[in-house]
Write a protein that holds these residues in place. Structure first.
Motif, PDB file in Angstrom:
ATOM      1  N   ALA D 168     -10.931   3.050  51.614  1.00 51.92           N
ATOM      2  CA  ALA D 168     -10.638   1.714  52.133  1.00 51.92           C
ATOM      3  C   ALA D 168      -9.132   1.559  52.309  1.00 51.92           C
ATOM      4  O   ALA D 168      -8.490   0.821  51.595  1.00 51.92           O
ATOM      5  N   ARG D 169      -8.607   2.238  53.334  1.00 52.03           N
ATOM      6  CA  ARG D 169      -7.156   2.375  53.545  1.00 52.03           C
ATOM      7  C   ARG D 169      -6.509   3.136  52.387  1.00 52.03           C
ATOM      8  O   ARG D 169      -5.506   2.710  51.830  1.00 52.03           O
ATOM      9  N   TYR D 170      -7.101   4.288  52.049  1.00 46.14           N
ATOM     10  CA  TYR D 170      -6.507   5.199  51.060  1.00 46.14           C
ATOM     11  C   TYR D 170      -5.515   6.078  51.809  1.00 46.14           C
ATOM     12  O   TYR D 170      -5.915   6.831  52.698  1.00 46.14           O
ATOM     13  N   MET D 171      -4.241   5.951  51.485  1.00 49.38           N
ATOM     14  CA  MET D 171      -3.206   6.544  52.318  1.00 49.38           C
ATOM     15  C   MET D 171      -2.883   7.992  51.934  1.00 49.38           C
ATOM     16  O   MET D 171      -1.768   8.466  52.158  1.00 49.38           O
ATOM     17  N   GLN D 172      -3.850   8.684  51.374  1.00 53.24           N
ATOM     18  CA  GLN D 172      -3.655  10.081  51.025  1.00 53.24           C
ATOM     19  C   GLN D 172      -4.660  10.943  51.790  1.00 53.24           C
ATOM     20  O   GLN D 172      -5.760  10.480  52.085  1.00 53.24           O
ATOM     21  N   ILE D 173      -4.262  12.172  52.077  1.00 57.80           N
ATOM     22  CA  ILE D 173      -5.184  13.099  52.728  1.00 57.80           C
ATOM     23  C   ILE D 173      -5.917  13.884  51.652  1.00 57.80           C
ATOM     24  O   ILE D 173      -5.290  14.475  50.769  1.00 57.80           O
ATOM     25  N   LEU D 174      -7.241  13.856  51.715  1.00 50.43           N
ATOM     26  CA  LEU D 174      -8.022  14.615  50.736  1.00 50.43           C
ATOM     27  C   LEU D 174      -8.027  16.084  51.111  1.00 50.43           C
ATOM     28  O   LEU D 174      -8.098  16.434  52.288  1.00 50.43           O
ATOM     29  N   SER D 175      -8.005  16.929  50.123  1.00 48.58           N
ATOM     30  CA  SER D 175      -8.054  18.370  50.404  1.00 48.58           C
ATOM     31  C   SER D 175      -9.510  18.804  50.521  1.00 48.58           C
ATOM     32  O   SER D 175     -10.428  18.097  50.073  1.00 48.58           O
ATOM     33  N   PRO D 176      -9.745  19.966  51.118  1.00 51.95           N
ATOM     34  CA  PRO D 176     -11.117  20.477  51.243  1.00 51.95           C
ATOM     35  C   PRO D 176     -11.830  20.566  49.901  1.00 51.95           C
ATOM     36  O   PRO D 176     -13.061  20.492  49.859  1.00 51.95           O
ATOM     37  N   LYS D 177     -11.067  20.678  48.826  1.00 55.04           N
ATOM     38  CA  LYS D 177     -11.683  20.764  47.500  1.00 55.04           C
ATOM     39  C   LYS D 177     -12.561  19.554  47.227  1.00 55.04           C
ATOM     40  O   LYS D 177     -13.620  19.658  46.603  1.00 55.04           O
ATOM     41  N   VAL D 178     -12.108  18.387  47.693  1.00 56.75           N
ATOM     42  CA  VAL D 178     -12.911  17.175  47.537  1.00 56.75           C
ATOM     43  C   VAL D 178     -13.917  17.041  48.688  1.00 56.75           C
ATOM     44  O   VAL D 178     -15.097  16.753  48.485  1.00 56.75           O
ATOM     45  N   ILE D 179     -13.422  17.261  49.899  1.00 59.65           N
ATOM     46  CA  ILE D 179     -14.259  17.031  51.089  1.00 59.65           C
ATOM     47  C   ILE D 179     -15.514  17.896  51.043  1.00 59.65           C
ATOM     48  O   ILE D 179     -16.615  17.431  51.371  1.00 59.65           O
ATOM     49  N   ASP D 180     -15.342  19.147  50.606  1.00 57.62           N
ATOM     50  CA  ASP D 180     -16.480  20.075  50.631  1.00 57.62           C
ATOM     51  C   ASP D 180     -17.589  19.657  49.675  1.00 57.62           C
ATOM     52  O   ASP D 180     -18.751  20.048  49.859  1.00 57.62           O
ATOM     53  N   VAL D 181     -17.228  18.889  48.646  1.00 53.52           N
ATOM     54  CA  VAL D 181     -18.240  18.437  47.689  1.00 53.52           C
ATOM     55  C   VAL D 181     -19.019  17.233  48.248  1.00 53.52           C
ATOM     56  O   VAL D 181     -20.136  16.965  47.839  1.00 53.52           O
ATOM     57  N   PHE D 182     -18.401  16.546  49.213  1.00 49.70           N
ATOM     58  CA  PHE D 182     -19.036  15.361  49.791  1.00 49.70           C
ATOM     59  C   PHE D 182     -19.106  15.459  51.319  1.00 49.70           C
ATOM     60  O   PHE D 182     -18.517  14.658  52.026  1.00 49.70           O
ATOM     61  N   PRO D 183     -19.830  16.459  51.805  1.00 56.73           N
ATOM     62  CA  PRO D 183     -19.883  16.629  53.258  1.00 56.73           C
ATOM     63  C   PRO D 183     -20.621  15.444  53.884  1.00 56.73           C
ATOM     64  O   PRO D 183     -21.721  15.090  53.450  1.00 56.73           O
ATOM     65  N   GLN D 184     -20.004  14.823  54.901  1.00 58.19           N
ATOM     66  CA  GLN D 184     -20.590  13.658  55.572  1.00 58.19           C
ATOM     67  C   GLN D 184     -20.906  12.541  54.585  1.00 58.19           C
ATOM     68  O   GLN D 184     -21.832  11.758  54.779  1.00 58.19           O
ATOM     69  N   THR D 222     -13.570  14.960  57.630  1.00 58.43           N
ATOM     70  CA  THR D 222     -13.707  16.414  57.688  1.00 58.43           C
ATOM     71  C   THR D 222     -12.338  17.026  57.422  1.00 58.43           C
ATOM     72  O   THR D 222     -11.341  16.297  57.261  1.00 58.43           O
ATOM     73  N   ALA D 223     -12.287  18.337  57.406  1.00 62.73           N
ATOM     74  CA  ALA D 223     -11.031  19.000  57.048  1.00 62.73           C
ATOM     75  C   ALA D 223      -9.907  18.634  58.007  1.00 62.73           C
ATOM     76  O   ALA D 223      -8.752  18.480  57.596  1.00 62.73           O
ATOM     77  N   GLU D 224     -10.245  18.454  59.288  1.00 57.43           N
ATOM     78  CA  GLU D 224      -9.197  18.118  60.250  1.00 57.43           C
ATOM     79  C   GLU D 224      -8.929  16.620  60.224  1.00 57.43           C
ATOM     80  O   GLU D 224      -9.853  15.808  60.361  1.00 57.43           O
ATOM     81  N   LEU D 225      -7.676  16.247  60.095  1.00 60.56           N
ATOM     82  CA  LEU D 225      -7.286  14.839  59.924  1.00 60.56           C
ATOM     83  C   LEU D 225      -7.728  13.962  61.104  1.00 60.56           C
ATOM     84  O   LEU D 225      -7.432  14.265  62.261  1.00 60.56           O
ATOM     85  N   ASP D 226      -8.430  12.870  60.797  1.00 63.17           N
ATOM     86  CA  ASP D 226      -8.836  11.868  61.791  1.00 63.17           C
ATOM     87  C   ASP D 226      -9.675  12.460  62.919  1.00 63.17           C
ATOM     88  O   ASP D 226      -9.706  11.918  64.036  1.00 63.17           O
TER      89      ASP D 226
END
Lengths: 282, 282, 282, 282
Positions: D168-184, D222-226
C-alpha cells in the motif's frame, strides 16, 4: 459455419450443461459463452457462439434445438447464422452528426448492415444521402398528416424488408402503430443521461439545473417516451463556463458514439430485453 | 500575506481593470485570476488570489475595497485571509465510508479544517469518532422529537462556532430552521446522478430502470430535497450483471470521493452560488 | 468587432492590470479572461477576448499594444480578429475514420476552417474527398522519393497559403524540412495514451502488455516522434476479452473525437505552447 | 455450500460441456459461469460458481475433479470454498491514504480478509495501526540491512500464514527472495498509468511531459519493476493549471480506489494470471 444462440428462460439447474452437451453432440465447438441470472426475476440468460466444422442444416438444427432443449426449459430463443447482414432503416430530421457517423461507418465496412433507405420528415439531409448514394424519402409529418405519414413509413419498411430502425435524432414520436410492428427493433438516441431530462430540450434543462456532467442514452423505443430499455449510455463533464450551445456541441460527440455503440451491439446480437431492461453481453 | 477575493455583481465593462488596478495599487501581486460571465443572467463572477509583500490591515483593506469597488459595481463579495481553518461539523447516520474518508483526510493534513464534533441520529459510528478522537453527539431523531433534536443541533453548532456542515450520508431531512442558519453552508452527498433518482433509495430505482451508469452528486442543501446547487458529480459504469448490492458497493467509492472533492472546493473558497447553480473556479 | 489576444511573458506584477487597463482605454469590453502562471518556469500566460463597440483599426491597435504593453513586459503575443477562417490541410494514408469525421464536421458548419486540399501517400481515400468535393492530391512516399514528395507537399501548402496541417492518421513521419515551416502548426493523432506506446503498432503493444485502459493523444508535431506538446487525450476501458481487432475498433472512436477536439482548440486560439507543453484555455 | 472453481488449460472442444456435466452430476447448481479463450495463445479460461444443496466432501470433490476433468484437459485449477477469509499482510512506508482506505473497508466489513499485521520500513504510520488495533512491525530497510529485513518479513509472513501481501505505497523494491514465495500473491499500486512512467517519481515525470490525464495501476509484483500483470487501472484528467502537488493530491484518490478494487478482485477469486497478463472475471 458459425451460429450465435440467444436464450432466456426460467432459471433452473442444468441448463448450461444441457445446452453445451447438445452443441457438443452436434460437433460444435463453443467459442463464446456468457450467461447471466437475474435472481430477483428468476430468469436465466445465455449467449453462445459455436463453430461447426461440418455443414449444419439450420432448419434441422433449430427443430432439434426446440424439441430437445427449448420445450424442456421453456426457452425464448433465437439462432443467427453468421454473415447475414440485417437491413437497417435510418430515420432523421435535421441534425446530421449521427447520420454522418452511421453512414461513414457503413461505408468503411465497420458497420455490417444493409441500409435500404433513409426517411426524414424534412428534406434537409438529402444531400448526405446523395453523398453516400442511399435512397432518401422525404415524408413530412404534421399533426394532421401523422397517420398517413406512418402508413407510408410502414409501407417502405415492409417493402424493403427492414429488420430494424435507427432513429438518428429523429425529432418525431412514433405511434404504437409503428412501434408494435418493430418491438425491440427501434433504436433511439436521447440526448440526456436518462432518466434525467426525458422529453424535449434536455440540454436546456441540464443547463438550467446546473449539472456538472451531461450524457446521452441509446434505448429501444417503447410506447412510453424515453422510457424504453437502455442499451448504452455515456457522459462527459461540463462546467459553469459552458453555455447551452457548448452543451449541444459536446453532446453531439456523445450522441453519435453512444448511438453507434448501441447499433453495433444490436447488430452483433449481444442484446436481450427483459422486464424493460437489457442484458448486454460482452 | 495572501488574500482570496470572491466577487459577483451585474456584468459591466471595466470591472476586471478596476479590481486589478486596485490590487496593484495596494502593492498586491495577483497570482490567480479567473472570471466568468453568465450572459443570460448578466452576472459577472470573479475569483482572485493576491500576495501582498507588506502587511495589510485587513479591515482597512475591506473598507477601501467596499468604498472604491464594491459600492460602485454593486458587488457581493468575500475576502478571505489565507491560513484560517474553517470549522466543519459532520452529521452521519449509520453508513461509515464517507465519515472514514473525511476523518482520514483530516488526520493526514489533507483536509485543512477543524472538526469540533460529529453528530448522529444513531450511536453506531461512535467508535469511529473515538478512533479519531473527535467528540460525538448522539441526537436521536423521530417525527416527534425532530424539533427538539434540531434545537440541540443548532445549540451545538452555535456553541462550537461551526462555519459549515457536511452531511456524510446523514439520512434525515433538515428543516428550514437549520438550513436557513447555514445558507450555502451545508454540503450533502446524494447517492445518484441528480436530477435522476432524487429522494429515497436511488440505487434501487437505478437498478429498476436498468441504467448503465450510476453516479453521486454533492450539493448545497436548500429547502427543496436534493434540488440544491450542484458542486460536484461523478459516475461509474454498471451492467446487467450488477445487483443492487453491487450498485451500493460501487456507489460507496463514488460517494466518498465526490463528497470529499466538494468539501475541498468549499474549503478552498472556489465556489460561488447564484440562481441555484454553482460557479466552480479551477 | 471581437479580438482574441494570446500572451506569454516572464511573470511579474501588474500585467493583468496593465492589459485590462489598456483594453478598457480602447473602449473594449472584456468578455473572457483566463490566465495561468507556470511558477517553476516563471512564465505568465493569458487569453483574453474583448468586444469593441467602435471600429478598431487592427494595425493601429497592434502597434499600440506592442509599444505600450508588449515591449514593456517582453511579451510573445498574437491578436486574432474574429471571423477569419484558417486554412487547414489534411494529410491521410488509408484509414478513413478521422477524415470522415473532420469532413462531416466541416460540412455541418461545426468546424470553421477552409480545407484547400487533402494530401495522401495513397490513392485509397480519394472517393471520400470526392464525396465532399475537396481537392485530393496523391503524393506517393517511399524512402527514395520522400525528399521529392515533401517538396511537392511544401509547394502545395505554400500555394494554398495553408495555416495549419492535420495529420488524420497519416502513417508517414514528416522530416524537419516540413515541420520547421509549420512550428506548432501540425496536429497529429497518435493511437495510444502517450507517452505509453509511442511509435508503431501501439494497439499491439497495449494488448501485449495487458493494459485495462487504452487511449489516444493529439499533439503538435515536433522533430522527435510522438514527443510533441500534448493538446488532448482521452481513454476507454478494455479487458482481457478484447482482441487487438477490438482495441483498434474502440480506438477508432477515441482517435476521431480526440483529434477533432484538438483541432477545435487550435482553431479557437485556445492553445499556447511553452517548454514542449501546452496551456489549454477553457 | 458454494464452491468457486478457476480453470485454465489448452483450448479444445467440449470443456464447458464436460465441466458443467460434472457439476450437474454432483447435484451442483451453477450460479455463475464465465469463460474466455485467448485465441493467440490457445488457452481456455473459466470461472464457475456452484451451489450444492447436499454436503460435499471437498477433498473427495477435488479428487473426482482431478481424475475426471483436470487430467483429461491438462488443467491448472483451483477450487475455493466460500466463506474462508484469506490472510492479507499490508506493507507500507510513509503515505497513509491507501492504508486508511484498506483498514476502514476492513473495519466496515466491506473487505472480507483477516489482517494479521502491517509491516513498514518506517515507524510513521504506527498510529493508524493502533487506531485500528492491528499489529504493526517496524522493519527498517537500508542497502545494508535489506537481506536481513526480508528475512524478518518472510518469518512474519510464514508465522502468520499470510495468503497474500498488499503493498500500500510501500516504497521499497522486494527482492526475488520474497517475490518467489508469493507468486501472483503480491499486489502493488503504482501511481501512474503503466507502462507510462514506470519507476520513481511518476507524477513528476507526468507533469514534465505535460499529459492531460494521469492514472494509477494495480498489478501483481514480478521480478521486473512495475512490469507485472495489470489487475486494474483508472485515470483522471489534469490540465496545465495543476501543479505536481495537485497531481499528487488527485492521484491519492485514484491510488486508493484502484488498489482497493484490485484487492477485492483478488479476494473474490476473480483473477487468473497467464503470460504476464490477467483475465479478470466480472
Amino acid at each position: 459455419m458459425k451460429l450465435t444462440i440467444l436464450i432466456h428462460c426460467p432459471d433452473q439447474s442444468g441448463i448450461i450443461s444441457s445446452v453445451t452437451h447438445f452443441i457438443h453432440g452436434e460437433k460444435g465447438n463453443i467459442i463464446y459463452l456468457d450467461q447471466h441470472v437475474d435472481k430477483e426475476a428468476g430468469v436465466f440468460f445465455m449467449r453462445l457462439e459455436s463453430d461447426f466444422e461440418n455443414h449444419i442444416e439450420l432448419s434441422v438444427f433449430k427443430t432439434q434445438f426446440e424439441e430437445r432443449l427449448a420445450n424442456k426449459y421453456d426457452m425464448h430463443w433465437d439462432i443467427y447464422k453468421d454473415g447475414t447482414k440485417p437491413k437497417m432503416a435510418i430515420f432523421v430530421s435535421k441534425y446530421n452528426h449521427c447520420l454522418y457517423d452511421l453512414l461513414s461507418r457503413h461505408n468503411s465496412g465497420e458497420l455490417l448492415v444493409d441500409i435500404p433507405f433513409i426517411a426524414s420528415n424534412h428534406d434537409d439531409l438529402r444531400y448526405i444521402a446523395d453523398q453516400f448514394q442511399i435512397p432518401y424519402f422525404h415524408i413530412p409529418v404534421s399533426k394532421e398528416t401523422k397517420a398517413i405519414a406512418e402508413e407510408k413509413q410502414l409501407d417502405l419498411l415492409k417493402e424493403h424488408q427492414v429488420d430494424f430502425i435507427v432513429l438518428a435524432r429523429y425529432m418525431q414520436i412514433l405511434s404504437p402503430k409503428v412501434i408494435d410492428v418493430f418491438p425491440q427493433k427501434i433504436i433511439n438516441i436521447h440526448h440526456s443521461f436518462l432518466p434525467a431530462f426525458a422529453g424535449a430540450k434536455p440540454y436546456h434543462a441540464a443547463f438550467e439545473r446546473g449539472v456538472k456532467i451531461i450524457g446521452a442514452t441509446s434505448h429501444y423505443v417503447t410506447a412510453e417516451l424515453d422510457a424504453g430499455p437502455i442499451i448504452e449510455q455515456d457522459v462527459t463533464t461540463v462546467s459553469h463556463s459552458h453555455s447551452i450551445k457548448d452543451f449541444i456541441a459536446k453532446g453531439r460527440d456523445l450522441e453519435k458514439i453512444v448511438l453507434s455503440r448501441a447499433v453495433q451491439l444490436h447488430v452483433a446480437r449481444k442484446t436481450i430485453v427483459y422486464n424493460n431492461k437489457t442484458v448486454i453481453f460482452s
